[in-house]
Scaffold this active site. Structure first.
Site, short mmCIF file in Angstrom:
data_model
loop_
_atom_site.label_atom_id
_atom_site.label_comp_id
_atom_site.label_asym_id
_atom_site.label_seq_id
_atom_site.Cartn_x
_atom_site.Cartn_y
_atom_site.Cartn_z
N SER A 298 -58.67 0.72 -33.99
CA SER A 298 -58.78 1.93 -34.78
C SER A 298 -58.14 3.11 -34.06
CB SER A 298 -60.24 2.19 -35.13
OG SER A 298 -60.33 3.15 -36.16
N HIS B 159 -62.29 3.27 -42.94
CA HIS B 159 -61.41 2.11 -43.18
C HIS B 159 -61.70 1.46 -44.54
CE1 HIS B 159 -59.45 2.21 -39.32
NE2 HIS B 159 -60.63 2.31 -38.73
#
Length: 789
Positions: free
Chosen positions: A93, A197
């Protein structure tokens, strides 16, 4: 191995959730210039965040993400002072931005500004929740979500074989907890402010894209594995992948499998904690095999903390070409082990699976890019498009994927216009296209040979090497024989005489088949002979084996299967029959990326297996060739067959009786036939092509054929444009695989076409096929890496 015998190593950067009080304080004291630069960019003391002086700083996204970036980048700098650079980098990430900065894609301060903005945008997002699911395989979890009809939940992270993170509305996630526990999993709510996400971060992604556009990017000096694709970042389009990362799942499991496939044996985690070290262990082959056999993985027992997440099985083929057969009798089949290992290597794909072309750009730039970003290959559909539009598409693909991007182009045989084929090959060679799908060929043409042999040379030991690959779609033995044989010598000699091939290319070409990858086309959408795969594949396999024995040196000719592949059972059957790879078509037409109208996609998603039929082929109308088309909801097939019947039985338009002519004009064209002819004449004159017009003016039958063919053009354009008033005349090439897939999709969460993506379909079909083979035939009798043990 790298360096002086050192195993290939990857350095990994963790994401949000790894932060700890006191992290990086020694590094901030050591790298004072970077600390001061960070304070200047952020407008506050980075040390105060890390040591806890700023109350709640290590719990708030807008503080955590910049702090992790700074600490992890400084850890990278410190390690680089004492060790050689690693072979690869990856970050989870927000850690991916650290990896890109470490790879030299942007400067430290530029990267920190991006991370600061990213943290602010994600910190401002509100609503939604996240939860980790531990102890369930991804496919089992997908079944749970499907049965619960949890269409508003997205996968945020694929962390390991037994750890997946979900994002979505809190009430939906909470309702799933009981189902997840009943399936044998553990449900762990995460302490986050929003559904990261996932689709719910779309606004943040759009805003972040504007900030990303302000930065200049350099190609990575060290390969970086992207979260969104589990593949190395291309030299271009870094901003696009970082934008996608906000709403796409982190494919960490597949990223680790990619690193392992690329030879990485050791990882170093640069940042606080050991989350990624544990996930690397959980993704190791031994752990994965234990997981698949039902043995829990102890390293997957706890989630990595709040993550800051479309699954892809094992990644790219290794750098050295594998043997054609790799027996692994004890291995459980996976999507990435089905078919030929050399095929995957030579095409640079993760699966022995291709998305075939669909004419007029229905297999669009977006579809091809989507496949490439997932480590797979699709062919852009050039049929019916002018050369200028094809060149524009190539430019768009290069921009999206970079100069080395993975894509192919369609090459159609046109018996009426051989010059068009030659012009297309000129274009492909000018743009250095490496993969073409050759379709509708009845013979080997000079243009096709020129493409195949351009750049051919001798490799080590005199081995013949062709740098361009031809995927040949065939349904007749005589055509298959031509493709599996060296190109006709007279054709090669003529190309040498014309200066279109060199003597060296010609000599090498006599040791190569025209195609090393011949796809057996059974009953399918578009042009079809209505063949049956159960008959064709075994017959062509024996034909292939006989032809290969004629070569003076070993030749690896692979056979693929296409037509009717709309369910995992069909794909599994193709591999059982001995196919080295599969090619899909119809199912990709009903995806978000397909270049046709939403109305057509609505109609396709409502088809069953009986809802297709046959009609004349517009490009070979006079010859009586057939295409398979959608029947439900349209009268195209009936009207097209009527036009062909009239063409066969009359000498020209003038021979039609008044009633028949009026019916044709009103039902097929909506205008008098003379006006249709005038449209055709003007179009030909506009492009300077008047030869056919002059001939047709004095040949009524030829003129009739040209006018009737216009119906096929108009009906295709109407469908692609979604003209509701012309729906009854829509021409949509489609095979029964579409209906089979619709039934399968209803079981997998891919029912509505707006949830269908070309890469997700590929994964669903291949993973489903592997699962079926594993369950029904056992690990000792399935096709693994091209071998039937």
């Amino acid at each position: 191995m790298t360096g002086a015998g050192r195993p290939a190593q990857a350095w990994l950067f963790p994401g949000q959730g790894a932060q700890r009080p006191g992290m990086g304080l020694d590094l901030l004291s050591r790298f004072t210039d970077h600390r001061k630069a960070a304070d200047r960019v952020l407008g506050y003391s980075i040390r105060d965040v890390c040591d806890g002086t700023i109350s709640g700083g290590l719990r708030r996204t807008e503080y955590v993400q910049p702090a992790l970036f700074v600490v992890e980048y400084l850890a990278f700098r410190a390690r680089m002072d004492s060790e050689p650079a690693p072979a690869f980098l990856a970050g989870h990430s927000v850690g991916e931005l650290t990896a890109l900065c470490a790879a030299g894609c942007f400067e430290f301060e530029s990267g920190l500004r991006l991370v600061k903005r990213r943290g602010e945008l994600m910190g401002q997002a509100a609503g939604g929740a996240m939860a980790a699911v531990v102890g369930l395989a991804a496919d089992t979890l997908a079944a749970v979500l499907s049965h619960a009809q949890a269409d508003d939940v997205d996968v945020a992270n694929y962390n390991s074989p037994e750890q997946t993170v979900l994002s979505g509305p809190r009430e939906t996630l909470d309702a799933l907890a009981t189902r997840i526990r009943a399936a044998g999993g553990r449900y762990v709510p995460l302490n986050v402010s929003a559904a990261f996400h996932s689709r719910y971060m779309e606004l943040a992604a759009r805003q972040f894209a504007a900030d990303l556009a302000e930065v200049r990017y350099a190609p990575p000096r060290i390969p970086v594995i992207a979260n969104a694709t589990a593949q190395p970042y291309p030299d271009r389009n870094i901003a696009d992948l970082l934008t996608r990362q906000i709403t796409a799942p982190v494919r960490w499991r597949d990223s680790m499998r990619t690193l392992a496939a690329l030879g990485v044996q050791d990882i170093v985690e640069l940042g606080p904690g050991d989350v990624l070290t544990r996930l690397w262990a959980a993704c190791s082959p031994d752990r994965e095999n234990a997981s698949e056999s039902g043995t829990p993985s102890p390293t997957a027992s706890s989630p990595p903390g709040p993550p800051d997440g479309q699954p892809h099985p094992p990644a790219p083929a290794p750098a050295t070409r594998p043997p054609a057969t790799t027996p692994r009798r004890s291995a459980r089949p996976s999507a990435a082990s089905l078919g030929s290992a050399t095929f995957r290597h030579d095409f640079g794909v993760r699966h022995a699976y291709l998305a075939g072309s669909m004419y007029r750009g229905i297999s669009s730039v977006d579809l091809v890019v989507r496949m490439a970003n997932a480590g797979m290959l699709g062919f852009f559909g050039t049929g019916g498009l002018p050369l200028t539009e094809v060149e524009t598409a190539i430019g768009q693909l290069r921009t999206a994927l970079g100069d080395t991007g993975l894509f192919g182009m369609n090459l159609l045989y046109d018996i009426r216009r051989p010059a068009a084929e030659s012009a297309m090959v000129d274009l492909y060679l000018r743009h250095d296209i490496r993969f073409v799908e050759a379709a509708a060929y009845t013979a080997i043409t000079p243009a096709l040979v020129r493409f195949r042999l351009h750049g051919a040379h001798q490799g080590p030991g005199g081995r013949p090497v062709a740098v361009r690959r031809v995927l040949a779609k065939v349904s007749r033995p005589e055509v298959a024989t031509a493709f599996m044989s060296p190109p006709p010598k007279e054709v090669v000699d003529r190309l040498v005489t014309q200066g279109l091939l060199t003597e060296q290319e010609a000599a090498v070409g006599q040791e190569l088949p025209v195609s090393e990858d011949v796809c057996v086309e059974a009953d399918s959408a578009g042009h079809t002979d209505g063949g049956v795969a159960l008959t064709l594949v075994p017959s062509f396999t024996r034909l292939r084996d006989a032809l290969v024995r004629r070569y003076s040196r070993p030749v690896d000719i692979r056979l693929g299967a296409s037509g009717g592949l709309g369910a995992p059972e069909a794909v599994a059957a193709a591999f059982v029959l001995g196919a080295d790879f599969v090619v899909t078509g119809s199912v990709n037409q009903c995806t978000v990326e397909a270049g046709t109208s939403a109305l057509v996609k609505d109609m396709l998603s409502d088809l069953d297996v009986q809802d297709t039929t046959y009609a004349p082929a517009g490009d070979m109308f006079e010859l009586g060739a057939r295409v398979q088309v959608m029947r439900k909801g349209t009268l195209f097939a009936a009207r097209a067959n009527k036009l062909y019947q009239l063409y066969r039985n009359h000498g020209g338009i003038e021979d039609l009786d008044a009633r028949t002519r009026a019916t044709v004009e009103s039902s097929c064209f909506g205008q008098p036939l003379e006006e249709v002819w005038e449209r055709i004449r003007q179009r030909h004159q506009a492009r300077g092509d008047t030869t056919d017009i002059a001939r047709a003016e004095s040949a009524p039958k030829l003129r009739m054929g040209m006018v009737f063919r216009q119906y096929f053009v108009d009906s295709t354009i109407a469908a692609m444009d979604g003209k509701v008033e012309d729906k009854v005349n829509f021409q949509v090439h489609c095979g029964p695989a579409m209906g089979a897939f619709n039934r399968f999709a209803d079981e997998t969460g891919l029912g509505p076409w707006r949830q269908r993506h070309a890469d997700a379909i590929a994964e669903a079909l291949m993973s489903g096929a592997a699962d079926l083979l594993g369950r029904h035939t056992g690990a000792t009798s399935i096709a693994v890496d091209g071998t039937l043990p």
